[in-house]
Design an enzyme around this catalytic site. Sequence first.
Site, short mmCIF file in Angstrom:
data_model
loop_
_atom_site.label_atom_id
_atom_site.label_comp_id
_atom_site.label_asym_id
_atom_site.label_seq_id
_atom_site.Cartn_x
_atom_site.Cartn_y
_atom_site.Cartn_z
N VAL A 13 0.83 -1.20 0.00
CA VAL A 13 0.00 0.00 0.00
C VAL A 13 0.86 1.25 0.00
O VAL A 13 0.58 2.23 -0.70
CB VAL A 13 -0.96 0.00 1.21
CG1 VAL A 13 -1.81 1.25 1.21
CG2 VAL A 13 -1.84 -1.24 1.19
N ASN A 33 12.79 -0.10 6.33
CA ASN A 33 13.95 -0.95 6.64
C ASN A 33 14.01 -2.18 5.75
O ASN A 33 14.91 -3.02 5.90
CB ASN A 33 13.97 -1.35 8.12
CG ASN A 33 12.77 -2.19 8.53
OD1 ASN A 33 12.01 -2.68 7.69
ND2 ASN A 33 12.60 -2.38 9.83
N LEU A 34 13.06 -2.31 4.84
CA LEU A 34 13.00 -3.39 3.84
C LEU A 34 12.86 -4.77 4.48
O LEU A 34 13.17 -5.78 3.85
CB LEU A 34 14.22 -3.35 2.92
CG LEU A 34 14.42 -2.03 2.15
CD1 LEU A 34 15.65 -2.15 1.24
CD2 LEU A 34 13.18 -1.66 1.34
N ASP A 52 15.07 2.08 10.05
CA ASP A 52 13.93 1.68 10.87
C ASP A 52 13.10 2.91 11.23
O ASP A 52 13.60 4.04 11.25
CB ASP A 52 14.44 1.01 12.15
CG ASP A 52 13.32 0.35 12.94
OD1 ASP A 52 12.89 -0.75 12.57
OD2 ASP A 52 12.86 0.97 13.93
N ASN A 89 7.15 -2.97 17.44
CA ASN A 89 7.27 -2.20 16.20
C ASN A 89 6.06 -1.28 15.99
O ASN A 89 6.21 -0.08 15.79
CB ASN A 89 7.39 -3.15 15.01
CG ASN A 89 7.51 -2.40 13.69
OD1 ASN A 89 8.58 -1.90 13.34
ND2 ASN A 89 6.42 -2.30 12.95
N TYR A 138 -2.41 -8.00 16.47
CA TYR A 138 -2.25 -7.05 15.36
C TYR A 138 -3.29 -5.95 15.45
O TYR A 138 -2.97 -4.75 15.45
CB TYR A 138 -2.37 -7.78 14.02
CG TYR A 138 -2.61 -6.84 12.87
CD1 TYR A 138 -1.66 -5.88 12.51
CD2 TYR A 138 -3.80 -6.89 12.13
CE1 TYR A 138 -1.90 -4.99 11.47
CE2 TYR A 138 -4.04 -6.02 11.08
CZ TYR A 138 -3.09 -5.07 10.76
OH TYR A 138 -3.33 -4.19 9.73
N ASN A 167 -9.80 -5.58 3.31
CA ASN A 167 -8.99 -6.30 2.33
C ASN A 167 -8.61 -5.40 1.16
O ASN A 167 -9.45 -5.04 0.35
CB ASN A 167 -9.77 -7.51 1.81
CG ASN A 167 -10.12 -8.47 2.93
OD1 ASN A 167 -9.29 -9.21 3.42
ND2 ASN A 167 -11.38 -8.44 3.36
N ARG A 216 -16.60 -10.67 2.39
CA ARG A 216 -15.63 -9.67 2.82
C ARG A 216 -15.66 -8.45 1.90
O ARG A 216 -16.09 -8.51 0.76
CB ARG A 216 -14.21 -10.26 2.84
CG ARG A 216 -14.01 -11.37 3.85
CD ARG A 216 -14.08 -10.84 5.27
NE ARG A 216 -13.83 -11.88 6.27
CZ ARG A 216 -14.78 -12.55 6.90
NH1 ARG A 216 -16.06 -12.33 6.61
NH2 ARG A 216 -14.48 -13.44 7.83
N ASP A 279 -13.75 -16.51 12.45
CA ASP A 279 -14.10 -15.94 11.14
C ASP A 279 -15.57 -15.54 11.13
O ASP A 279 -16.45 -16.39 11.05
CB ASP A 279 -13.85 -16.98 10.03
CG ASP A 279 -12.59 -16.70 9.24
OD1 ASP A 279 -11.96 -15.65 9.49
OD2 ASP A 279 -12.24 -17.52 8.37
#
Length: 322
Positions: A13, A33-34, A52, A89, A138, A167, A216, A279
């Site tokens: 994105v 930071n790949l 980072d 992170n 998350y 999504n 979804r 779900d």
Amino acid sequence: MSKYLVTGGAGYVGSVCAAHLLEAGHEVTVLDNLSTGFREGVPAGATLIEADIRDAGRHLDDSYEAVLHFAAFSQVGESVVNPGKYWDNNVGGTMELLAAMRGAGVRKLVFSSTAATYGEPESTPITETMPTAPTNPYGASKLAVDHMITGEAAAHGLAAVSLRYFNVAGAYGAYGERHDPESHLIPLVLQVALGQRAAISVFGEDYPTPDGTCVRDYIHVADLAEAHLAALDAAVAGEHLICNLGNGNGFSVREVIETVRKVTGHEIPEVVAERRAGDPAVLVASAARAHERLGWTPRRPDLAGIVADAWEFAQRRRAAQA
């Protein structure tokens, strides 16, 4: 012309948003930071700082108009087995980014959040006023960041917009989806069409939906990028605006599979598996507030068009690897 810092701009994105900013005539610096992004995903014309998110303070100054923040780990399953990685992170990194922005006098932020902050809603479409009850680390980490941004806006006058969506799919020219491991339905089905996967798993076919499979909300990545640019214009000092982004329609798992069959011309074998825990039957977001506050409406809502763009990118990537 304005100058923007795009954290995580080498990812899916982020790279598309960086490309849109460049096309609008802006100056773009990508900080990544790949670890999950790709050097070749950084659009030509953008400056890459390989670092980072915690190093943002070394590179930010008041020449930047705003930060668009995509630098986050986003695998739900991984967050369950390694939650510390996500808190460190996604939350800790963003805390340092906000401090760096404050120190540099950069007072505008667009945050790429997630509809996973809502958990399993009681009804759909999901609006921003519904309770937030994430079911995994998350989603919880993204919600924590949203709370952090709200406090920053109130205490220090930050102009901030958080965009929550489900999504993301499709591709934008040379920029497309290539997660490793891949967990999203459309690229997984395309892997079957490419012969890279024997069949696609359908997790449950007895849901209370028209065809028994989960429904979804899929949004084209270019529509998503346009929403981020609109958010830059809509951000108001001292306010943290939260907007859901959605297609307006949901598509079932079997609708996606059938659309891939039609777009690619390939047979897509299915394997029915047991439901996955947690779900929900239907997850669709309301984008009414985004329409009102951002002036945003998705321009690419057609599932076949979303799949066709993703298919073109997948074939291009396979040819490049051959």
